[in-house]
Design a protein around this motif. Structure first.
Motif, PDB file in Angstrom:
ATOM      1  N   THR A 146       0.827  -1.211   0.000  1.00  0.00           N
ATOM      2  CA  THR A 146       0.000   0.000   0.000  1.00  0.00           C
ATOM      3  C   THR A 146       0.860   1.259   0.000  1.00  0.00           C
ATOM      4  OG1 THR A 146      -0.064   0.217   2.414  1.00  0.00           O
ATOM      5  CG2 THR A 146      -1.733  -1.222   1.397  1.00  0.00           C
ATOM      6  N   MET A 147       0.203   2.396  -0.245  1.00  0.00           N
ATOM      7  CA  MET A 147       0.905   3.676  -0.165  1.00  0.00           C
ATOM      8  C   MET A 147       1.361   3.952   1.266  1.00  0.00           C
ATOM      9  SD  MET A 147       1.340   5.185  -3.060  1.00  0.00           S
ATOM     10  CE  MET A 147       1.434   6.959  -2.894  1.00  0.00           C
ATOM     11  N   HIS A 148       0.593   3.470   2.237  1.00  0.00           N
ATOM     12  CA  HIS A 148       1.015   3.650   3.623  1.00  0.00           C
ATOM     13  C   HIS A 148       2.363   2.976   3.859  1.00  0.00           C
ATOM     14  CE1 HIS A 148       0.566   4.400   7.914  1.00  0.00           C
ATOM     15  NE2 HIS A 148       0.995   3.167   8.113  1.00  0.00           N
ATOM     16  N   ASP A 149       2.507   1.756   3.348  1.00  0.00           N
ATOM     17  CA  ASP A 149       3.786   1.047   3.477  1.00  0.00           C
ATOM     18  C   ASP A 149       4.890   1.793   2.737  1.00  0.00           C
ATOM     19  OD1 ASP A 149       2.826  -1.427   4.867  1.00  0.00           O
ATOM     20  OD2 ASP A 149       1.627  -1.570   3.058  1.00  0.00           O
ATOM     21  N   ALA A 150       4.544   2.343   1.574  1.00  0.00           N
ATOM     22  CA  ALA A 150       5.537   3.086   0.785  1.00  0.00           C
ATOM     23  C   ALA A 150       6.084   4.268   1.576  1.00  0.00           C
ATOM     24  CB  ALA A 150       4.907   3.566  -0.526  1.00  0.00           C
ATOM     25  N   TYR A 151       5.174   5.048   2.187  1.00  0.00           N
ATOM     26  CA  TYR A 151       5.622   6.229   2.929  1.00  0.00           C
ATOM     27  C   TYR A 151       6.280   5.857   4.246  1.00  0.00           C
ATOM     28  CZ  TYR A 151       3.630   9.705  -0.184  1.00  0.00           C
ATOM     29  OH  TYR A 151       3.390  10.506  -1.267  1.00  0.00           O
ATOM     30  N   ALA A 152       5.714   4.867   4.953  1.00  0.00           N
ATOM     31  CA  ALA A 152       6.235   4.527   6.272  1.00  0.00           C
ATOM     32  C   ALA A 152       7.577   3.823   6.214  1.00  0.00           C
ATOM     33  CB  ALA A 152       5.215   3.655   7.022  1.00  0.00           C
ATOM     34  N   GLU A 153       7.762   2.973   5.198  1.00  0.00           N
ATOM     35  CA  GLU A 153       8.953   2.132   5.189  1.00  0.00           C
ATOM     36  C   GLU A 153       9.982   2.506   4.127  1.00  0.00           C
ATOM     37  OE1 GLU A 153       7.802  -1.934   4.996  1.00  0.00           O
ATOM     38  OE2 GLU A 153       6.454  -1.781   6.713  1.00  0.00           O
ATOM     39  N   ARG A 154       9.549   3.067   3.007  1.00  0.00           N
ATOM     40  CA  ARG A 154      10.484   3.254   1.893  1.00  0.00           C
ATOM     41  C   ARG A 154      10.912   4.706   1.691  1.00  0.00           C
ATOM     42  NH1 ARG A 154      10.980  -1.459  -1.264  1.00  0.00           N
ATOM     43  NH2 ARG A 154      12.758  -0.331  -2.070  1.00  0.00           N
ATOM     44  N   ILE A 155      10.031   5.656   1.946  1.00  0.00           N
ATOM     45  CA  ILE A 155      10.433   7.048   1.691  1.00  0.00           C
ATOM     46  C   ILE A 155      10.254   7.944   2.911  1.00  0.00           C
ATOM     47  CG2 ILE A 155      10.103   6.957  -0.796  1.00  0.00           C
ATOM     48  CD1 ILE A 155       7.419   8.272  -0.470  1.00  0.00           C
ATOM     49  N   ALA A 156      10.270   7.343   4.101  1.00  0.00           N
ATOM     50  CA  ALA A 156      10.181   8.148   5.320  1.00  0.00           C
ATOM     51  C   ALA A 156      11.380   9.089   5.424  1.00  0.00           C
ATOM     52  CB  ALA A 156      10.098   7.244   6.548  1.00  0.00           C
ATOM     53  N   HIS A 157      12.523   8.628   4.920  1.00  0.00           N
ATOM     54  CA  HIS A 157      13.747   9.444   4.930  1.00  0.00           C
ATOM     55  C   HIS A 157      14.335   9.432   3.521  1.00  0.00           C
ATOM     56  CE1 HIS A 157      13.410   9.406   9.253  1.00  0.00           C
ATOM     57  NE2 HIS A 157      13.314   8.085   9.214  1.00  0.00           N
ATOM     58  N   PRO A 158      13.750  10.228   2.605  1.00  0.00           N
ATOM     59  CA  PRO A 158      14.207  10.190   1.210  1.00  0.00           C
ATOM     60  C   PRO A 158      15.656  10.637   1.076  1.00  0.00           C
ATOM     61  CG  PRO A 158      12.729  12.054   1.571  1.00  0.00           C
ATOM     62  CD  PRO A 158      12.697  11.227   2.827  1.00  0.00           C
ATOM     63  N   GLY A 159      16.360   9.994   0.122  1.00  0.00           N
ATOM     64  CA  GLY A 159      17.766  10.304  -0.066  1.00  0.00           C
ATOM     65  C   GLY A 159      18.013  11.387  -1.099  1.00  0.00           C
ATOM     66  N   GLY A 160      17.085  11.593  -2.024  1.00  0.00           N
ATOM     67  CA  GLY A 160      17.287  12.574  -3.085  1.00  0.00           C
ATOM     68  C   GLY A 160      16.565  13.884  -2.804  1.00  0.00           C
ATOM     69  N   GLY A 161      16.705  14.809  -3.729  1.00  0.00           N
ATOM     70  CA  GLY A 161      16.036  16.094  -3.581  1.00  0.00           C
ATOM     71  C   GLY A 161      14.717  16.150  -4.323  1.00  0.00           C
ATOM     72  N   PHE A 162      14.411  15.110  -5.094  1.00  0.00           N
ATOM     73  CA  PHE A 162      13.202  15.085  -5.910  1.00  0.00           C
ATOM     74  C   PHE A 162      12.699  13.658  -5.991  1.00  0.00           C
ATOM     75  CE2 PHE A 162      11.505  14.009 -10.130  1.00  0.00           C
ATOM     76  CZ  PHE A 162      10.411  14.856 -10.198  1.00  0.00           C
ATOM     77  N   GLY A 163      11.406  13.479  -5.850  1.00  0.00           N
ATOM     78  CA  GLY A 163      10.811  12.155  -6.008  1.00  0.00           C
ATOM     79  C   GLY A 163       9.394  12.290  -6.517  1.00  0.00           C
ATOM     80  N   VAL A 164       8.950  11.290  -7.284  1.00  0.00           N
ATOM     81  CA  VAL A 164       7.609  11.340  -7.848  1.00  0.00           C
ATOM     82  C   VAL A 164       7.083   9.923  -8.018  1.00  0.00           C
ATOM     83  CG1 VAL A 164       8.447  11.377 -10.250  1.00  0.00           C
ATOM     84  CG2 VAL A 164       6.203  12.331  -9.722  1.00  0.00           C
TER      85      VAL A 164
END
Length: 198
Positions: A146-164
């Motif tokens: 789910t998107m919840h899993d995406a935000y909670a586990e994968r992009i909670a601490h993004p490494g880049g300056g841009f994501g989409v």
């Protein structure tokens, strides 16, 4: 009534603090379902090819994108012989004649077919939007439920300056309620769902 008295009245009448809702109910344990991911992508107008080797991409591109002349592949192993580095240009104009861009995706989301792309992979942010056709390579093991899993586990601490998140080809139905593909981005989306042989 003075500004101070208005602010004092607002402060006096603040609602009681409420505990934040528990969102763990939305979390899923285990990986996402690649079959569900594929179904959503196809419903959105994209196409998915399951591959076990990057070498399979070349034949699939030749069959399904035979008219593509200027092809950018950000990783050489995806399509040997394609452009891997772009020439310097002004504001992305060097990409205006790109027929097909093949780029890596970090992960996909099973519930809505979205694929997370960052400037770590693509460097030039305009590329997935200015190309005529877009192909994204994502590993089947990198599908989250789910998107919840995406935000909670994968992009909670993004490494880049841009994501989409990209989900399906560009489309709109705003004009006379008629669906138009490629209205403000790529006309088609192809996903290569990579599952290496054991």
């Amino acid at each position: 009534m003075s500004r101070e008295s208005i602010l004092a009245a607002i402060k006096k009448n603040q609602p009681e603090q409420q505990a934040l809702p528990d969102l763990d109910a939305f979390r899923r344990t285990g990986p996402g379902d690649p079959a569900a991911f594929r179904k959503v992508i196809e419903t959105l107008g994209g196409q998915v090819f399951e591959i076990s080797s990057y070498a399979e991409i070349q034949a699939l591109i030749a069959e399904h994108q035979p008219d593509a002349r200027k092809i950018i592949s950000l990783q050489e192993q995806y399509l040997p012989g394609a452009i891997t580095e772009w020439e310097a240009g002004d504001g992305g104009r060097q990409f205006e004649n790109v027929d097909l861009a093949i780029i890596p995706g970090q992960f996909g989301v099973a519930e809505n077919g979205a694929i997370w792309i960052t400037d770590v992979e693509i460097k030039e942010r305009v590329l997935p939007f200015i190309t005529q056709h877009l192909a994204i390579v994502v590993a089947s093991q990198d599908i989250v439920p789910t998107m919840h899993d995406a935000y909670a586990e994968r992009i909670a601490h993004p490494g880049g300056g841009f994501g989409v998140f990209i989900a399906g080809p560009s489309k709109t139905a705003d004009i006379e309620q008629s669906l138009v593909l490629g209205a403000h981005g790529a006309k088609s989306l192809t996903v290569f769902l990579y599952t290496p042989k054991p």
